[in-house]
Design a protein around this motif. Sequence first.
Motif, PDB file in Angstrom:
ATOM      1  N   PRO A   1       0.788  -1.243   0.000  1.00 58.41           N
ATOM      2  CA  PRO A   1       0.000   0.000   0.000  1.00 58.41           C
ATOM      3  C   PRO A   1       0.813   1.283   0.000  1.00 58.41           C
ATOM      4  CG  PRO A   1      -0.934  -1.587   1.541  1.00 58.41           C
ATOM      5  CD  PRO A   1       0.372  -2.156   1.086  1.00 58.41           C
ATOM      6  N   GLU A   2       1.961   1.304   0.680  1.00 61.57           N
ATOM      7  CA  GLU A   2       2.730   2.535   0.805  1.00 61.57           C
ATOM      8  C   GLU A   2       3.208   3.089  -0.524  1.00 61.57           C
ATOM      9  OE1 GLU A   2       2.827  -0.002   2.743  1.00 61.57           O
ATOM     10  OE2 GLU A   2       2.838   0.654   4.843  1.00 61.57           O
ATOM     11  N   VAL A   3       3.303   2.259  -1.550  1.00 62.62           N
ATOM     12  CA  VAL A   3       3.772   2.740  -2.848  1.00 62.62           C
ATOM     13  C   VAL A   3       2.843   3.829  -3.383  1.00 62.62           C
ATOM     14  CG1 VAL A   3       4.248   2.078  -5.247  1.00 62.62           C
ATOM     15  CG2 VAL A   3       4.957   0.579  -3.375  1.00 62.62           C
ATOM     16  N   ILE A   4       1.548   3.725  -3.114  1.00 63.50           N
ATOM     17  CA  ILE A   4       0.605   4.760  -3.557  1.00 63.50           C
ATOM     18  C   ILE A   4       0.923   6.083  -2.879  1.00 63.50           C
ATOM     19  CG2 ILE A   4      -1.819   5.462  -3.596  1.00 63.50           C
ATOM     20  CD1 ILE A   4      -2.563   2.510  -3.886  1.00 63.50           C
TER      21      ILE A   4
ATOM     22  N   PHE B   1      -8.099  -5.334   0.851  1.00 69.27           N
ATOM     23  CA  PHE B   1      -7.779  -5.534   2.258  1.00 69.27           C
ATOM     24  C   PHE B   1      -7.616  -4.147   2.882  1.00 69.27           C
ATOM     25  CE2 PHE B   1      -3.833  -5.934  -0.174  1.00 69.27           C
ATOM     26  CZ  PHE B   1      -2.921  -5.132   0.509  1.00 69.27           C
ATOM     27  N   LYS B   2      -7.754  -4.050   4.184  1.00 71.77           N
ATOM     28  CA  LYS B   2      -7.961  -2.769   4.858  1.00 71.77           C
ATOM     29  C   LYS B   2      -6.941  -1.704   4.464  1.00 71.77           C
ATOM     30  CE  LYS B   2      -8.742  -0.798   9.479  1.00 71.77           C
ATOM     31  NZ  LYS B   2      -7.733   0.288   9.405  1.00 71.77           N
ATOM     32  N   ALA B   3      -5.653  -1.998   4.593  1.00 71.64           N
ATOM     33  CA  ALA B   3      -4.641  -0.981   4.322  1.00 71.64           C
ATOM     34  C   ALA B   3      -4.686  -0.519   2.874  1.00 71.64           C
ATOM     35  CB  ALA B   3      -3.259  -1.518   4.677  1.00 71.64           C
ATOM     36  N   MET B   4      -4.861  -1.457   1.935  1.00 67.83           N
ATOM     37  CA  MET B   4      -4.900  -1.081   0.527  1.00 67.83           C
ATOM     38  C   MET B   4      -6.183  -0.332   0.196  1.00 67.83           C
ATOM     39  SD  MET B   4      -3.180  -1.059  -2.289  1.00 67.83           S
ATOM     40  CE  MET B   4      -1.993  -2.398  -2.439  1.00 67.83           C
TER      41      MET B   4
ATOM     42  N   GLU C   1      -7.827   1.692   2.048  1.00 70.84           N
ATOM     43  CA  GLU C   1      -7.680   3.071   2.512  1.00 70.84           C
ATOM     44  C   GLU C   1      -6.834   3.892   1.548  1.00 70.84           C
ATOM     45  OE1 GLU C   1      -6.080   2.645   6.409  1.00 70.84           O
ATOM     46  OE2 GLU C   1      -7.994   2.069   7.329  1.00 70.84           O
ATOM     47  N   LYS C   2      -5.736   3.323   1.069  1.00 74.82           N
ATOM     48  CA  LYS C   2      -4.875   4.047   0.133  1.00 74.82           C
ATOM     49  C   LYS C   2      -5.589   4.312  -1.187  1.00 74.82           C
ATOM     50  CE  LYS C   2      -1.434   3.780   3.043  1.00 74.82           C
ATOM     51  NZ  LYS C   2      -1.092   4.929   3.904  1.00 74.82           N
ATOM     52  N   VAL C   3      -6.303   3.304  -1.696  1.00 75.66           N
ATOM     53  CA  VAL C   3      -7.011   3.467  -2.966  1.00 75.66           C
ATOM     54  C   VAL C   3      -8.106   4.504  -2.833  1.00 75.66           C
ATOM     55  CG1 VAL C   3      -8.557   2.315  -4.592  1.00 75.66           C
ATOM     56  CG2 VAL C   3      -6.426   1.199  -3.894  1.00 75.66           C
ATOM     57  N   HIS C   4      -8.886   4.425  -1.769  1.00 72.08           N
ATOM     58  CA  HIS C   4      -9.968   5.390  -1.593  1.00 72.08           C
ATOM     59  C   HIS C   4      -9.426   6.807  -1.458  1.00 72.08           C
ATOM     60  CE1 HIS C   4     -13.614   2.697  -0.458  1.00 72.08           C
ATOM     61  NE2 HIS C   4     -12.921   2.206  -1.466  1.00 72.08           N
ATOM     62  N   GLY C   5      -8.194   6.942  -0.971  1.00 71.67           N
ATOM     63  CA  GLY C   5      -7.591   8.256  -0.847  1.00 71.67           C
ATOM     64  C   GLY C   5      -7.251   8.910  -2.173  1.00 71.67           C
ATOM     65  N   VAL C   6      -7.155   8.116  -3.249  1.00 72.22           N
ATOM     66  CA  VAL C   6      -6.800   8.686  -4.556  1.00 72.22           C
ATOM     67  C   VAL C   6      -7.916   8.539  -5.586  1.00 72.22           C
ATOM     68  CG1 VAL C   6      -4.330   8.357  -4.186  1.00 72.22           C
ATOM     69  CG2 VAL C   6      -5.651   6.551  -5.334  1.00 72.22           C
ATOM     70  N   LEU C   7      -9.057   7.964  -5.220  1.00 69.78           N
ATOM     71  CA  LEU C   7     -10.157   7.863  -6.174  1.00 69.78           C
ATOM     72  C   LEU C   7     -10.582   9.265  -6.599  1.00 69.78           C
ATOM     73  CD1 LEU C   7     -12.384   4.949  -4.804  1.00 69.78           C
ATOM     74  CD2 LEU C   7     -10.745   4.908  -6.698  1.00 69.78           C
TER      75      LEU C   7
END
Length: 398
Positions: free
Chosen positions: A132-135, A154-157, A159-165
């Motif tokens: 996830p941190e790569v995003i 999965f939870k951590a990913m 959160e990262k994806v939703h942060g850039v949608l």
Amino acid sequence: MLGHPDRALAGAADRVGSASLPFGIFTIRIALIAHIRHPIAPPFMGGMESHFHGLARGLDAAGHSVTSFAAGGSDLPNLKAICTQPCEEIYPRERFAGSDALQAYQLSAFRLAWDCIASGNFDAVHNNSLFPEVIDWAVRDGIAMVTSQHVPPFKAMREKVHGVLGDERQQITVTSRHQKGLWSADDPPNLSVVHNGIDLTRWQPSARRHDRLLWYGRITPNKGLALAIKSAAIADRPLDIIGTIEDRAYFEVEIAPYLTGKIRYLGHLSGPQLHEAVAASRAVVATPMWDEPFGLVAAEALSSGVPVLAFDRGALREVVGPCGIIVPAADIAALARAMQEPDLPGPSVCRQRAEQCFSITQMIAGYERCYCAAMKAQAGTGGDSSASSAFKTTLLLA
């Protein structure tokens, strides 16, 4: 440092018309990041390894400039090894899943990759790391990136994806329409479906066919082999099994005691041996116990002219279409009846579906559109620019 986005996109536009590229698409300098659990080399441990191998070689064959960041021992164009050994050889998931040691090993490897990317000269990054941190790093450093999701959220990913949608500099791809719905109930412009592609020249129909069914893949509980064996026993149909034993205890308790003359374990085959075994089978059986994000086994079977008998999990219905029988998940009686079905779709119908939906060429075209969308958004170019014209060309490949 990574080239300035305006210059990078303009440079890419200047490369329009390269004779080696299909459809007039320009050369893109792409940094590909693999996951590092296994080496990306045959015999492939699973679908993600096979996918990344096909992706890297497909982009290279299409004329793009590819640099592959992956574990040592990988067989990839322009490989930059970011760890000497894959995670599974040092911190096997069965013992170290969720551990600080495994997290630290992955972090060190992907930081090394990112340092190389940030100091390199790339037009875009394609992130297949499942880290996830790569995003976060791409957002922080202002780098155009496509992140491909090969597993359910999965939870951590998530959160990262939703942060850039909605941020079109960060393109997110999933492998099926089913998966897209798991990531977002909306239709954000930077969330796309790109089906996995397979090498149709390797997975070919065969004139040599027999009456045995085939199950192949990683032998682990979430692939459901034990249920396939039970169904074959009920149906009184011969079944061959091919795959690496990922969970030894599961194999010894749930699989080995039921191996008979009709139900055979053939080991872990790869390359031509596997291709021949698939193409010769009457049907391929797919029994996932989780929501399969795509189902590469099904696509490979169809390319080989072989129908698929599958549990209705994840994207399998989407992939198989009319070229097999889909039964309720975990319903061994229904699967047994499908195994007994005398009239299954023929080779030409199955092959045609693979050619129309799951070629590497179509997969590469889908990713090219995403690279260009991320680059265009990053550069902020106007509609009259030459780069924008090149981008419009890619849209014709849909």
